[in-house]
Design a protein around this motif. Structure first.
Motif, PDB file in Angstrom:
ATOM      1  N   ARG A  83       0.856  -1.192   0.000  1.00  0.00           N
ATOM      2  CA  ARG A  83       0.000   0.000   0.000  1.00  0.00           C
ATOM      3  C   ARG A  83       0.890   1.240   0.000  1.00  0.00           C
ATOM      4  NH1 ARG A  83      -3.883   2.836   4.463  1.00  0.00           N
ATOM      5  NH2 ARG A  83      -1.904   3.524   5.252  1.00  0.00           N
ATOM      6  N   ARG A  84       0.583   2.171  -0.869  1.00  0.00           N
ATOM      7  CA  ARG A  84       1.337   3.414  -0.960  1.00  0.00           C
ATOM      8  C   ARG A  84       0.382   4.597  -0.810  1.00  0.00           C
ATOM      9  NH1 ARG A  84       4.069  -0.260  -3.974  1.00  0.00           N
ATOM     10  NH2 ARG A  84       6.331  -0.249  -3.750  1.00  0.00           N
ATOM     11  N   CYS A  85       0.971   5.768  -0.621  1.00  0.00           N
ATOM     12  CA  CYS A  85       0.188   6.989  -0.454  1.00  0.00           C
ATOM     13  C   CYS A  85       0.336   7.859  -1.690  1.00  0.00           C
ATOM     14  CB  CYS A  85       0.677   7.762   0.773  1.00  0.00           C
ATOM     15  SG  CYS A  85      -0.203   9.311   1.041  1.00  0.00           S
ATOM     16  N   GLY A  86      -0.780   8.170  -2.310  1.00  0.00           N
ATOM     17  CA  GLY A  86      -0.790   9.120  -3.416  1.00  0.00           C
ATOM     18  C   GLY A  86      -1.126  10.493  -2.852  1.00  0.00           C
ATOM     19  N   ILE A  87      -0.153  11.399  -2.888  1.00  0.00           N
ATOM     20  CA  ILE A  87      -0.374  12.770  -2.426  1.00  0.00           C
ATOM     21  C   ILE A  87      -0.913  13.544  -3.624  1.00  0.00           C
ATOM     22  CG2 ILE A  87       0.673  14.847  -1.456  1.00  0.00           C
ATOM     23  CD1 ILE A  87       2.918  13.014  -0.328  1.00  0.00           C
ATOM     24  N   VAL A  88      -2.181  13.909  -3.574  1.00  0.00           N
ATOM     25  CA  VAL A  88      -2.823  14.631  -4.673  1.00  0.00           C
ATOM     26  C   VAL A  88      -2.714  16.121  -4.377  1.00  0.00           C
ATOM     27  CG1 VAL A  88      -4.945  14.954  -5.999  1.00  0.00           C
ATOM     28  CG2 VAL A  88      -4.365  12.687  -5.081  1.00  0.00           C
ATOM     29  N   MET A  89      -2.170  16.844  -5.358  1.00  0.00           N
ATOM     30  CA  MET A  89      -1.869  18.266  -5.164  1.00  0.00           C
ATOM     31  C   MET A  89      -2.586  19.133  -6.187  1.00  0.00           C
ATOM     32  SD  MET A  89       2.214  17.634  -4.915  1.00  0.00           S
ATOM     33  CE  MET A  89       2.093  16.596  -6.352  1.00  0.00           C
ATOM     34  N   ASP A  90      -2.826  20.365  -5.801  1.00  0.00           N
ATOM     35  CA  ASP A  90      -3.318  21.374  -6.726  1.00  0.00           C
ATOM     36  C   ASP A  90      -2.283  21.507  -7.853  1.00  0.00           C
ATOM     37  OD1 ASP A  90      -3.437  24.362  -7.637  1.00  0.00           O
ATOM     38  OD2 ASP A  90      -5.325  23.999  -6.593  1.00  0.00           O
ATOM     39  N   PRO A  91      -2.716  21.712  -9.091  1.00  0.00           N
ATOM     40  CA  PRO A  91      -1.744  21.798 -10.185  1.00  0.00           C
ATOM     41  C   PRO A  91      -0.860  23.049 -10.138  1.00  0.00           C
ATOM     42  CG  PRO A  91      -3.962  22.214 -11.006  1.00  0.00           C
ATOM     43  CD  PRO A  91      -4.093  21.769  -9.575  1.00  0.00           C
ATOM     44  N   GLU A  92      -1.285  24.094  -9.423  1.00  0.00           N
ATOM     45  CA  GLU A  92      -0.502  25.328  -9.386  1.00  0.00           C
ATOM     46  C   GLU A  92       0.780  25.131  -8.583  1.00  0.00           C
ATOM     47  OE1 GLU A  92      -0.812  30.062  -8.235  1.00  0.00           O
ATOM     48  OE2 GLU A  92      -2.294  28.676  -7.396  1.00  0.00           O
ATOM     49  N   VAL A  93       1.907  25.467  -9.198  1.00  0.00           N
ATOM     50  CA  VAL A  93       3.202  25.450  -8.532  1.00  0.00           C
ATOM     51  C   VAL A  93       3.468  26.872  -8.042  1.00  0.00           C
ATOM     52  CG1 VAL A  93       5.685  25.055  -8.809  1.00  0.00           C
ATOM     53  CG2 VAL A  93       4.043  23.560  -9.976  1.00  0.00           C
ATOM     54  N   ILE A  94       3.555  27.029  -6.722  1.00  0.00           N
ATOM     55  CA  ILE A  94       3.730  28.353  -6.103  1.00  0.00           C
ATOM     56  C   ILE A  94       5.193  28.491  -5.703  1.00  0.00           C
ATOM     57  CG2 ILE A  94       3.047  29.839  -4.178  1.00  0.00           C
ATOM     58  CD1 ILE A  94       0.405  28.068  -4.132  1.00  0.00           C
ATOM     59  N   LEU A 110       6.947  19.521   7.805  1.00  0.00           N
ATOM     60  CA  LEU A 110       7.479  20.875   7.869  1.00  0.00           C
ATOM     61  C   LEU A 110       6.438  21.728   8.579  1.00  0.00           C
ATOM     62  CD1 LEU A 110       9.627  22.983   6.954  1.00  0.00           C
ATOM     63  CD2 LEU A 110       8.271  23.262   4.856  1.00  0.00           C
ATOM     64  N   ASP A 111       6.802  22.242   9.746  1.00  0.00           N
ATOM     65  CA  ASP A 111       5.885  23.102  10.495  1.00  0.00           C
ATOM     66  C   ASP A 111       5.690  24.418   9.750  1.00  0.00           C
ATOM     67  OD1 ASP A 111       5.351  21.392  12.671  1.00  0.00           O
ATOM     68  OD2 ASP A 111       7.260  21.936  13.600  1.00  0.00           O
ATOM     69  N   PRO A 112       4.476  24.958   9.764  1.00  0.00           N
ATOM     70  CA  PRO A 112       4.216  26.215   9.047  1.00  0.00           C
ATOM     71  C   PRO A 112       5.176  27.342   9.423  1.00  0.00           C
ATOM     72  CG  PRO A 112       2.153  25.235   9.742  1.00  0.00           C
ATOM     73  CD  PRO A 112       3.259  24.419  10.376  1.00  0.00           C
ATOM     74  N   GLY A 113       5.586  27.422  10.681  1.00  0.00           N
ATOM     75  CA  GLY A 113       6.515  28.476  11.101  1.00  0.00           C
ATOM     76  C   GLY A 113       7.896  28.339  10.497  1.00  0.00           C
ATOM     77  N   ASP A 114       8.239  27.142  10.012  1.00  0.00           N
ATOM     78  CA  ASP A 114       9.548  26.900   9.396  1.00  0.00           C
ATOM     79  C   ASP A 114       9.494  26.938   7.875  1.00  0.00           C
ATOM     80  OD1 ASP A 114      10.688  26.541  11.916  1.00  0.00           O
ATOM     81  OD2 ASP A 114      10.249  24.384  11.909  1.00  0.00           O
ATOM     82  N   ALA A 115       8.315  27.099   7.319  1.00  0.00           N
ATOM     83  CA  ALA A 115       8.154  27.094   5.864  1.00  0.00           C
ATOM     84  C   ALA A 115       8.549  28.454   5.287  1.00  0.00           C
ATOM     85  CB  ALA A 115       6.709  26.773   5.505  1.00  0.00           C
ATOM     86  N   PRO A 116       9.243  28.454   4.153  1.00  0.00           N
ATOM     87  CA  PRO A 116       9.574  29.738   3.515  1.00  0.00           C
ATOM     88  C   PRO A 116       8.315  30.421   2.984  1.00  0.00           C
ATOM     89  CG  PRO A 116      10.215  27.906   2.104  1.00  0.00           C
ATOM     90  CD  PRO A 116       9.748  27.312   3.392  1.00  0.00           C
ATOM     91  N   ARG A 117       8.363  31.727   2.932  1.00  0.00           N
ATOM     92  CA  ARG A 117       7.218  32.497   2.437  1.00  0.00           C
ATOM     93  C   ARG A 117       7.086  32.365   0.929  1.00  0.00           C
ATOM     94  NH1 ARG A 117       8.884  37.973   5.438  1.00  0.00           N
ATOM     95  NH2 ARG A 117      10.657  37.477   4.145  1.00  0.00           N
ATOM     96  N   ASP A 118       5.851  32.497   0.470  1.00  0.00           N
ATOM     97  CA  ASP A 118       5.595  32.520  -0.968  1.00  0.00           C
ATOM     98  C   ASP A 118       6.203  33.787  -1.553  1.00  0.00           C
ATOM     99  OD1 ASP A 118       4.094  30.238  -0.554  1.00  0.00           O
ATOM    100  OD2 ASP A 118       2.158  31.218  -0.895  1.00  0.00           O
ATOM    101  N   LEU A 119       6.705  33.686  -2.779  1.00  0.00           N
ATOM    102  CA  LEU A 119       7.163  34.878  -3.494  1.00  0.00           C
ATOM    103  C   LEU A 119       5.934  35.619  -4.022  1.00  0.00           C
ATOM    104  CD1 LEU A 119      10.179  33.638  -5.663  1.00  0.00           C
ATOM    105  CD2 LEU A 119      10.257  35.096  -3.636  1.00  0.00           C
ATOM    106  N   PRO A 120       5.966  36.939  -4.013  1.00  0.00           N
ATOM    107  CA  PRO A 120       4.858  37.675  -4.624  1.00  0.00           C
ATOM    108  C   PRO A 120       4.748  37.281  -6.098  1.00  0.00           C
ATOM    109  CG  PRO A 120       6.280  39.152  -3.376  1.00  0.00           C
ATOM    110  CD  PRO A 120       6.971  37.822  -3.432  1.00  0.00           C
ATOM    111  N   LYS A 121       3.546  37.304  -6.642  1.00  0.00           N
ATOM    112  CA  LYS A 121       3.311  36.885  -8.034  1.00  0.00           C
ATOM    113  C   LYS A 121       4.262  37.579  -9.007  1.00  0.00           C
ATOM    114  CE  LYS A 121      -0.295  34.178  -7.422  1.00  0.00           C
ATOM    115  NZ  LYS A 121      -0.249  32.760  -7.618  1.00  0.00           N
ATOM    116  N   GLY A 122       4.562  38.827  -8.790  1.00  0.00           N
ATOM    117  CA  GLY A 122       5.449  39.573  -9.680  1.00  0.00           C
ATOM    118  C   GLY A 122       6.890  39.095  -9.644  1.00  0.00           C
TER     119      GLY A 122
END
Length: 143
Positions: A83-94, A110-122
Motif C-alpha cells: 500500500r502506498r500513499c498518493g499525495i494529490v496536489m493542486d496543479p498550481e506550482v507556487i 514541515l511546520d508552518p513556522g519553518d516554511a519559507p514564504r511565498d514569493l509575490p506573483k510579480g
C-alpha cells in the motif's frame, strides 16, 4: 481549529522550478481537474493535519523553491501488494523564497513556522540563490 502541517520532499530529477513545471506540462494529469499526484511509500501519521491546509514543499538541488497545496491523500495498491500513499496536489506550482535543506530520504513534516514564504506573483520569475549561498545563509539562521 486544529493546526496543520506541510510535507517536505526532494524533487528528484529537477534542476529548477521550470523543470518541475515542464514535467507537469509534458506528463498529463490522471484527473480531469488537472490535479497532480506524487506516490510515496509511507502514509502520513499526521494525515488530518496535512489535510487541514498543508502543502508539499519541493526541495530542488538542496533548496526549497516551491510548493503545491495538498488536496487529498489516496490509497494506491502497488503491483507488489504494498500500500502506498498518493499525495494529490493542486496543479498550481507556487514559488517560495529559497530555504536550504540538506539531503534526506523519503519525506519530512514541515511546520508552518519553518516554511519559507511565498514569493509575490510579480517575482515568480526570480532565480533562486546559488545553492552554496543558500546553504551558508541557512546555517547562520538567515533564509
Amino acid at each position: 481549529m486544529a493546526g496543520f502541517v506541510h510535507i517536505l520532499k526532494l524533487c528528484v530529477g529537477a534542476d529548477s522550478v521550470e523543470d518541475l513545471v515542464d514535467w507537469h506540462r509534458t506528463h498529463p494529469s490522471p484527473y480531469p481537474t488537472g490535479e497532480r499526484r506524487h506516490v510515496t511509500r509511507m502514509w502520513p501519521k499526521r494525515e488530518a493535519e496535512v489535510l487541514a491546509g498543508g502543502s508539499l514543499y519541493w526541495v530542488i538541488k538542496g533548496v526549497i523553491l516551491c510548493r503545491q497545496r495538498i488536496v487529498r491523500l489516496e490509497e494506491i495498491d502497488g503491483a507488489d501488494g504494498v500500500r502506498r500513499c498518493g499525495i494529490v496536489m493542486d496543479p498550481e506550482v507556487i514559488r517560495t523564497e529559497g530555504a536550504a535543506r540538506r539531503p534526506f530520504q523519503g519525506w519530512r513534516y514541515l511546520d508552518p513556522g519553518d516554511a519559507p514564504r511565498d514569493l509575490p506573483k510579480g517575482r515568480a520569475g526570480d532565480s533562486a540563490l546559488p545553492e552554496d549561498l543558500a546553504l551558508a545563509l541557512s546555517e547562520i539562521g538567515l533564509r
